[in-house]
Design an enzyme around this catalytic site. Structure first.
Site, short mmCIF file in Angstrom:
data_model
loop_
_atom_site.label_atom_id
_atom_site.label_comp_id
_atom_site.label_asym_id
_atom_site.label_seq_id
_atom_site.Cartn_x
_atom_site.Cartn_y
_atom_site.Cartn_z
N CYS A 62 0.82 -1.20 0.00
CA CYS A 62 0.00 0.00 0.00
C CYS A 62 0.86 1.26 0.00
CB CYS A 62 -0.90 0.00 1.23
SG CYS A 62 0.04 0.05 2.77
N ALA A 65 3.27 1.63 2.83
CA ALA A 65 4.48 0.82 2.61
C ALA A 65 5.45 1.55 1.69
CB ALA A 65 4.12 -0.55 2.03
N ARG A 96 13.07 -3.96 6.11
CA ARG A 96 13.60 -3.72 4.76
C ARG A 96 15.12 -3.71 4.68
NH1 ARG A 96 11.89 -2.19 -0.34
NH2 ARG A 96 13.18 -0.37 -0.54
N HIS A 195 5.13 6.22 -2.87
CA HIS A 195 6.41 6.83 -3.27
C HIS A 195 6.18 8.27 -3.72
CE1 HIS A 195 7.25 2.47 -4.74
NE2 HIS A 195 7.60 2.58 -3.48
#
Lengths: 480, 512
Positions: A62, A65, A96, A195
């Protein structure tokens, strides 16, 4: 060093037909547009960046994220608040592998989980007051934080909180950078909008507000879109520095806020993950006149080409230095290739990953004599597929936003020697007896960037494929 | 050049090479604009002080490193233990990617669940279409016999009605009328993953049981609860129940689905409690829960249909297993066989052999409420001393229960109970009132690093060590395994502290 091979287009087509037959009509109609066989067209002929089919078991994440997990999370001297219920921050906590150096909990906060842990009353009465208090408590208990970001989870946008007002108020009170990010998980169709939203927040709340004094040089560059997974950005930085460039910022792997603020002072932005950070590069070009270029530090062919392309933007000294760097690492490349290529030659690979990797790693595999039989992106846009056509050979199976069902059928049908995808895909694939490497986290290995990374990459692919375990699946008394 | 093909350096040694350490130094000095080292050290020291502890414990809004997850994770886990059952989580899709990853990282196994992939338009108009289409697609692709529906917080905030939506999906024909589609509302802003487990379990039982009449029988239902060691623990309780000759049903048994053999096939629905057994479980004489916090509503419901109910608290060790077996005996009338008495004796024997190495050692314990209770009890019966017990998802009632348990043994004296606190609180507690060992999960490794207190991983999630969950911690056999895990850490710690020749040749003992 690319190989000359083609894939079995007929087989790929047949597999697509078979998976589409399994869907209900509406789903099949939608999914058809996302599946194709590479036929030399530059955009791979697939539709992308649209909603996932509900219930198909998409692999996508999503916007949260994409923002907290990808863009903002790695900035090490800031505290990133997962604003909302406890889960989002919990599941993304330390997952990550964005490596950094710092005293965690004191002047660096990367492997911590900060949350407002919303309760029912926060949903009912709103969370702005709680957010204010949270920011105060962060500043009291973590005084060396250089800034705070507020990563919105789903409820924030639904209950009408005004996190921007809170950020402005607290920034004024404290003089620190406080960044509200509207990355609620329901926005957009995947990580990708996260992003973009994160980039916009960098633009509006960092770059536009910063007043940076900086003594520049003609060789100042910024690494953009390298999240230092397993140390990738470090294995890249070392090469750029060796060729005489000065890396004044690393976005955002191992970054400090100062490295973000300073970026407009650089001479060139070097972007690795185009998907997650092209927005801010375009902005810096328009607003500050900083040019940007893409590069690829996976595998020696691309590294060499990239080093030369980067050097071309500078003077002859840098160009000569680039040649020296290439020559210096040539023996390592030769040794790695000599050792691993015979073990990997002709092995087939299926990829299904995120941002840049479905195309960027193709040549690295080919440098080892391996062949890509299928590739696809979780959250690409059309401009990603346009950048992919040149990387893949005819007949390659292309799948956008593939479901778990499709991936399983494609893997069974193509029976590749290796699958590179994520943790959710790893274990089902291995049950089938097909070797697998996680290509988001490097399967807890890495770095894979740069020359140092290539040696690890080659070693990892060899150990995945040539491990004795794959010969043990069948009990000897069951042998045909 | 640090890298070579003869010995490929992984990240750990690679970045210790001078080429990199010099690069890091230059980056820090020239580009990072960090605080001076002295200041960092000063603050680092302060974070371990009593002054900091007081400020830290006074936090009202901020939560740092909480040891809890959200409801739907528990719902997905509970549903995974039913045969041919697919979890369908209604709401944003990223959540489902997170649950699947989280479970896979712990179990090193596939974890399947689908999402209704709601986006902005669904936030405005509701997620009915997503639900109707999603159920249809999931059913056609993955062919489950049951779809267990739960919710992310998005669907909860906008108030989607699962009962109406699942009915509509059937009316519209996207799924067959006779497909079993139990559901549970699992808002992430209420409780934690243990609450979600409870809600899903109750949802599934209620779905089947409310359609039928109960004919009281003699069998026993066991609900394991959310347990990272469920694979082996469920097998262990089944083994013990078989030995006792009990007619039982495990309600939600994930021991196969999270432990599939590598044989060239992938079966996303391996094992689990069948629909028939779930229906028949209504007729059981009693339902026994292994974890109270995971089953409070479920047990209330089971009781309301006429069953006897009893809840244990993650029974570990001798007394924990005694309590389990006696509960089974009490509820079923079956005797505890001699073989189990022998196993008990073996565990007691092992404790007698080793207790001197654990006696008086101080332990901090954190985890889910029931785990804390079970673990603290076992630690005390070993003659060791729980010093801090912390459950982020522990309620005040749990705190009282914990205190009562601690008061039952002299080894619990002075132990502090921390309900609702997080692991950053625990850092302050351990910095000011240290312990010898810390029992928790992988997240505890940051405490281990900061405070140099050895961590023992005994509860979910364990990401950074492999396959622990394939061995039981329940039962007398499991007790042995927990005992050995504790002892290994004790001995390894002594060895690590005494391994410098010329400095500590003594105490590096061959026999202990």
């Amino acid at each position: 060093m690319s190989l000359d091979y083609t894939n079995d287009a007929e087989l790929s087509k047949k597999l697509i037909e078979e998976v589409l037959e399994a869907y209900p009509e509406k789903g099949a109609k939608k999914r058809k547009k996302h599946l194709n066989v590479a036929d030399g067209k530059s955009d791979c002929g697939v539709k992308s960046n649209v909603k996932s089919v509900p219930g198909m078991m998409t692999v996508r994440g999503c916007a949260y994220a994409g923002s907290k997990g990808v863009v903002w999370g790695p900035i090490k001297d800031m505290v990133h608040i997962s604003h909302g219920p406890v889960g989002c921050g919990h599941y993304s906590w330390s997952q990550r592998r964005n490596y950094y150096i710092g005293t965690t909990g004191v002047n660096a906060f990367g492997t911590m989980q900060f949350t407002t842990d919303f309760q029912e009353r926060d949903i009912v009465f709103g969370g702005d007051k709680k957010l204010e208090k949270t920011i105060d408590e962060i500043n009291a208990l973590f005084p060396l934080n250089n800034g705070i970001s507020v990563q919105s989870e789903c409820p924030i946008g639904l209950i009408g909180d005004d996190i921007e007002a809170v950020a402005r108020k607290k920034a004024k009170e404290t003089g620190k950078t406080i960044v509200p990010v509207r990355c609620e998980g329901f926005r957009g169709v995947s990580q990708s909008l996260g992003h973009h939203i994160a980039n916009d927040a960098v633009r509006d709340w960092v770059l536009e507000k910063a007043d940076v004094q900086w003594e520049g040089t003609d060789y100042d560059v910024v690494i953009i879109g390298d999240y230092n997974i397993g140390g990738d950005a470090w294995a890249s930085r070392i090469l750029l520095e060796e060729m005489g460039l000065r890396v004044i910022g690393s976005w955002s792997g191992d970054a400090t806020l100062a490295e973000l603020e300073r970026a407009p002072k650089g001479k060139l932005n070097l972007i690795h993950c185009y998907r997650s950070m092209n927005y801010i590069c375009r902005f810096m070009e328009e607003k500050y006149g900083v040019p940007w270029m893409e590069y690829n530090f996976f595998g020696p062919s691309q590294i060499e080409a990239s080093l030369r392309n980067i050097a071309k933007q500078f003077d002859e000294t840098i160009q000569q230095n680039a040649e020296k760097v290439i020559a210096k690492y040539r023996p390592l490349v030769d040794a790695v290739t000599e050792k691993y290529r015979p073990r990997l030659e002709g092995k087939t690979v299926m990829l299904y990953v995120g941002g840049l990797r479905p195309r960027h790693v193709v040549t690295a595999y080919e440098d080892l004599g391996m062949e890509i039989v299928g590739t696809g992106y979780e959250f690409a846009h059309n401009d990603d597929y346009q950048r992919t056509g040149d990387y893949v050979k005819e007949g390659t199976l292309i799948y956008d936003d593939a479901s778990a069902f499709e991936l399983e059928k494609f893997i069974e049908g193509l029976r590749p020697d290796l699958v590179g995808s994520g943790v959710k895909e790893k274990y089902p694939t291995q049950k089938l007896g097909v070797p697998f490497r996680q290509m988001h986290s490097w399967d807890y290995s890495g770095p894979y960037h740069g020359y140092d990374g290539f040696a690890i990459f080659a070693r990892d692919m060899d150990m995945a494929i040539n491990n004795p375990v794959w010969g043990l699946f069948q009990a000897p008394w069951k042998a045909a | 050049m640090p890298q070579s093909v003869e010995k490929v350096l992984d990240h750990q040694p690679l970045f210790r090479q001078p080429e990199y350490t010099e690069m890091f130094k230059a980056k820090k000095e020239q580009f990072e604009c960090g605080h001076p080292d002295e200041k960092v050290q000063e603050i680092a020291d302060w974070t371990k002080s009593w002054d900091y502890r007081e400020k830290n414990l006074a936090r009202e809004a901020l939560v740092v490193n909480p040891a809890k997850a959200c409801q739907p994770l528990g719902a997905v886990f509970a549903a995974a233990g039913f045969a041919d059952t697919l979890s369908f989580v209604h709401g944003s899709q990223g959540c489902v990617a997170y649950y699947r990853s989280h479970l896979s990282r712990h179990f090193k196994e596939p974890s399947s669940a689908v999402s209704s992939s709601m986006t902005e338009d669904a936030a405005v108009f509701g997620g009915l279409t997503n639900m109707v289409d999603g159920l249809g697609t999931a059913h056609k692709l993955y062919k489950p016999k049951m779809i267990a529906v739960s919710t992310t917080c998005m669907a909860e905030v906008i108030g989607d009605d699962l009962h109406a939506f699942t009915s509509t999906a059937k009316e519209k024909g996207s799924i067959p009328q006779d497909l079993d589609v139990p559901f549970a509302h699992t808002p992430a802003f209420v409780g934690s993953h243990t609450t979600g487990y409870d809600n899903m379990m109750k949802g599934i039982l209620q779905y089947f049981w409310k359609k039928q009449e109960r004919t009281a029988g003699e069998s026993l239902n066991i609900i394991p609860g959310f347990d990272g060691f469920a694979v082996a623990n469920n097998r262990e309780i089944k083994r013990m129940l078989d030995m006792m000759g009990v007619d039982y049903t495990l309600l939600s048994d994930v021991s196969d689905v999270y432990d599939m053999p590598a044989d060239g096939t992938f079966n996303m629905y391996a094992g689990g409690t069948t629909i028939e057994d779930t229906k028949a479980a209504m007729n059981a004489k009693a339902t026994l829960s292994m974890q109270q916090a995971c089953t409070s509503k479920t047990l209330e419901y089971a009781e309301s249909v006429g069953q006897q109910v009893k809840a244990l608290n993650y029974p570990l060790g001798v007394q924990g297993t005694d309590a389990f077996l006696m509960a089974v005996k009490e509820l079923t009338g079956k005797d505890i066989p001699e073989e189990l008495l022998v196993e008990r004796g073996r565990l007691v024997d092992a404790i007698a052999d080793s207790m001197s190495h654990l006696h008086g050692k101080k332990f901090a314990i954190y985890g889910d409420p029931d785990f804390c209770l079970g673990m603290a009890q076992f630690v005390m019966e070993l003659g060791a001393e729980p010093t801090h017990v912390l459950a982020t998802n522990g309620t005040k009632a749990w705190g009282k229960q914990m205190e009562a348990l601690l008061a039952s043994s002299p080894y619990g004296e002075g132990c502090q109970v921390w309900a609702g606190k997080d692991l950053w609180h625990l850092r302050s507690l351990l910095a000011t009132e240290p312990v010898d060992f810390l029992i928790g999960n992988s997240y505890g490794k940051y405490l281990e690093r900061d405070l140099k207190i050895p961590l023992i991983r005994l509860t979910f999630p364990i990401f950074d060590r492999h396959h622990h969950h394939r061995f039981p911690t329940w039962g007398y056999q499991g007790g042995l395994r927990v005992l050995v895990t504790l002892l290994d850490k004790v001995f390894d710690t002594i060895d690590a502290d005494t391994n410098e020749t010329g400095v500590s040749d003594y105490s590096f003992d061959l026999t202990r």
